[in-house]
Design a protein around this motif. Structure first.
Motif, PDB file in Angstrom:
ATOM      1  N   GLU A  49      26.398   1.358 -53.265  1.00 15.99           N
ATOM      2  CA  GLU A  49      27.002   1.899 -54.489  1.00 15.99           C
ATOM      3  C   GLU A  49      25.946   2.045 -55.587  1.00 15.99           C
ATOM      4  O   GLU A  49      26.103   2.827 -56.522  1.00 15.99           O
ATOM      5  CB  GLU A  49      28.116   0.974 -54.999  1.00 15.99           C
ATOM      6  CG  GLU A  49      29.226   0.699 -53.999  1.00 15.99           C
ATOM      7  CD  GLU A  49      28.804  -0.292 -52.916  1.00 15.99           C
ATOM      8  OE1 GLU A  49      27.902  -1.114 -53.157  1.00 15.99           O
ATOM      9  OE2 GLU A  49      29.358  -0.214 -51.807  1.00 15.99           O
ATOM     10  N   THR A  53      24.715   7.226 -54.332  1.00 16.26           N
ATOM     11  CA  THR A  53      25.820   7.958 -54.958  1.00 16.26           C
ATOM     12  C   THR A  53      25.256   8.880 -56.038  1.00 16.26           C
ATOM     13  O   THR A  53      24.218   8.576 -56.632  1.00 16.26           O
ATOM     14  CB  THR A  53      26.838   7.019 -55.648  1.00 16.26           C
ATOM     15  OG1 THR A  53      26.186   6.394 -56.753  1.00 16.26           O
ATOM     16  CG2 THR A  53      27.378   5.955 -54.709  1.00 16.26           C
ATOM     17  N   TRP A 166      25.513  11.913 -50.222  1.00 19.47           N
ATOM     18  CA  TRP A 166      25.835  10.616 -50.789  1.00 19.47           C
ATOM     19  C   TRP A 166      27.348  10.371 -50.720  1.00 19.47           C
ATOM     20  O   TRP A 166      28.135  11.317 -50.523  1.00 19.47           O
ATOM     21  CB  TRP A 166      25.363  10.555 -52.241  1.00 19.47           C
ATOM     22  CG  TRP A 166      23.865  10.378 -52.374  1.00 19.47           C
ATOM     23  CD1 TRP A 166      23.037   9.682 -51.546  1.00 19.47           C
ATOM     24  CD2 TRP A 166      23.026  10.910 -53.409  1.00 19.47           C
ATOM     25  NE1 TRP A 166      21.741   9.735 -52.002  1.00 19.47           N
ATOM     26  CE2 TRP A 166      21.705  10.484 -53.152  1.00 19.47           C
ATOM     27  CE3 TRP A 166      23.255  11.692 -54.549  1.00 19.47           C
ATOM     28  CZ2 TRP A 166      20.625  10.810 -53.966  1.00 19.47           C
ATOM     29  CZ3 TRP A 166      22.180  12.021 -55.367  1.00 19.47           C
ATOM     30  CH2 TRP A 166      20.885  11.579 -55.076  1.00 19.47           C
ATOM     31  N   PHE A 167      27.741   9.121 -50.937  1.00 19.62           N
ATOM     32  CA  PHE A 167      29.173   8.789 -50.952  1.00 19.62           C
ATOM     33  C   PHE A 167      29.886   9.619 -52.015  1.00 19.62           C
ATOM     34  O   PHE A 167      29.372   9.801 -53.123  1.00 19.62           O
ATOM     35  CB  PHE A 167      29.392   7.301 -51.236  1.00 19.62           C
ATOM     36  CG  PHE A 167      29.103   6.441 -50.042  1.00 19.62           C
ATOM     37  CD1 PHE A 167      29.872   6.546 -48.884  1.00 19.62           C
ATOM     38  CD2 PHE A 167      28.068   5.531 -50.046  1.00 19.62           C
ATOM     39  CE1 PHE A 167      29.603   5.775 -47.770  1.00 19.62           C
ATOM     40  CE2 PHE A 167      27.785   4.750 -48.940  1.00 19.62           C
ATOM     41  CZ  PHE A 167      28.566   4.873 -47.802  1.00 19.62           C
ATOM     42  N   GLY A 168      31.040  10.120 -51.634  1.00 20.46           N
ATOM     43  CA  GLY A 168      31.838  10.922 -52.565  1.00 20.46           C
ATOM     44  C   GLY A 168      31.455  12.392 -52.555  1.00 20.46           C
ATOM     45  O   GLY A 168      32.108  13.206 -53.206  1.00 20.46           O
TER      46      GLY A 168
END
Ligand code: BJW
Length: 252
Positions: A49, A53, A166-168
């Motif tokens: 995180e 991200t 990336w995440f998201g």
């Protein structure tokens, strides 16, 4: 290694026309690339995180670039291992055999894998952070160390970012489409992945739902282990050469 399971996989592969192998970080572990979530995983020292991200990049681009710069130097010193080499040979020998990878290290490409689908991009490519209109939208940069502490867009001079997912963030729709199409196959093998990151992990279920014989090759159990038709507890760099040796012997 589980010899019976390896023989069972080889038997399935002998009569398979379409085979898809989904790979994750564990496949590059023997090359010296750290995994994300294992005992020595990258995420143990750096929280996902914090670094993987868009929010983290917006907050502190230099910190995120330092992490990627460190990983690029580490990966540059790595070579494909026997798992990468067997998978590359399979894509050369068999028309309908595909590799779909979550890895950004490009070791499958270095090994010569044909028609590789890279779901999460490449650590060796950059793109514009602001999404400017310059073409090409992503470009290769293999500079070591990084060309600057915070590399710039070759088109607009603004901030560049690693061309990874990336995440998201959404995956490239073309890659997702091709991976989904590859899930229609006779044998689907998930290897070296903890199978917790989506949509990649979802392709295992998609393949099963479409009738594929599903296999997991991993050193540890994952959420997928109980769902697949065959689990092989072992190292990818040992299991793939063992399976390939059986396939090659049968071909003689
Ligand atoms: C060995 C071995 C040896 C060791 N031999 N084995 C559905 C359900 C739940 C959540 C979601 C969902 N859909 C989307 C989400 C959210 C999120 C997600 O999945 N979160 C979960 C973590 C909960 N997904 C996303 O955000 C994705 N985007 C998306 O879905 O877009 C649509 C959307 C947009 C907006 C809003 C909502 C939806 C994007 C995911 C991007 C992942 N990116 C990263 C970083 C890439 C860049 C970089 O590298 O810096 O990709 S995260 C990281 O995890 C990296 C990896 O590719 C990925 C997978 O890791 P992998 O490969 O499985 O590695 P490990 O370390 O986890 O496992 C290694 C395994 O190897 C272990 O099992 C070992 O045992 C084994 N092993 N040695 C064989 N020798």
């Amino acid at each position: 290694m589980a010899d019976d399971a390896i023989r069972a996989l080889a038997a399935r592969l002998r009569s398979a026309g379409r085979v898809t192998v989904l790979t994750g970080a564990g496949v590059s572990a023997a090359s010296g690339v750290p995994t994300f979530r294992g005992a020595d995983g990258l995420w143990r020292r750096f929280r996902a995180e914090t670094l993987a991200t868009p929010e983290a990049f917006a907050k502190d681009p230099q910190l995120v670039w330092e992490w990627y710069g460190w990983r690029r130097e580490l990966i540059a010193a790595c070579e494909p291992n026997p798992a990468h080499r067997v998978l590359a040979a399979w894509t050369a020998r068999h028309e309908g055999w595909r590799v779909v990878t979550q890895n950004v290290d490009d070791l499958h490409l270095v090994a010569g894998t044909r028609d590789l689908i890279r779901l999460h991009g490449s650590i060796w490519e950059f793109c514009c952070w602001d999404g400017c209109d310059g073409r090409p939208g992503r470009w290769t940069d293999t500079c070591l160390p990084l060309p600057a502490p915070t590399p710039r867009c070759i088109h607009c001079g603004g901030l560049a970012r690693p061309a990874v997912v990336w995440f998201g963030e959404s995956l490239d729709p073309g890659d997702t489409r091709r991976a989904s199409a590859a899930s229609s196959c006779d044998v689907f093998i998930a290897t070296g992945t903890s199978a917790v990151v989506y949509p990649a992990a979802g392709f295992i279920g998609e393949a099963r739902a479409r009738g594929a014989f599903s296999v997991e090759i991993n050193t540890e159990a994952t959420p997928t282990s109980s769902l697949v038709d065959l689990t092989i507890h072992g190292r990818a760099e040992e299991v793939f050469p063992a399976v390939d040796a059986l396939l090659l012997n049968a071909a003689c």
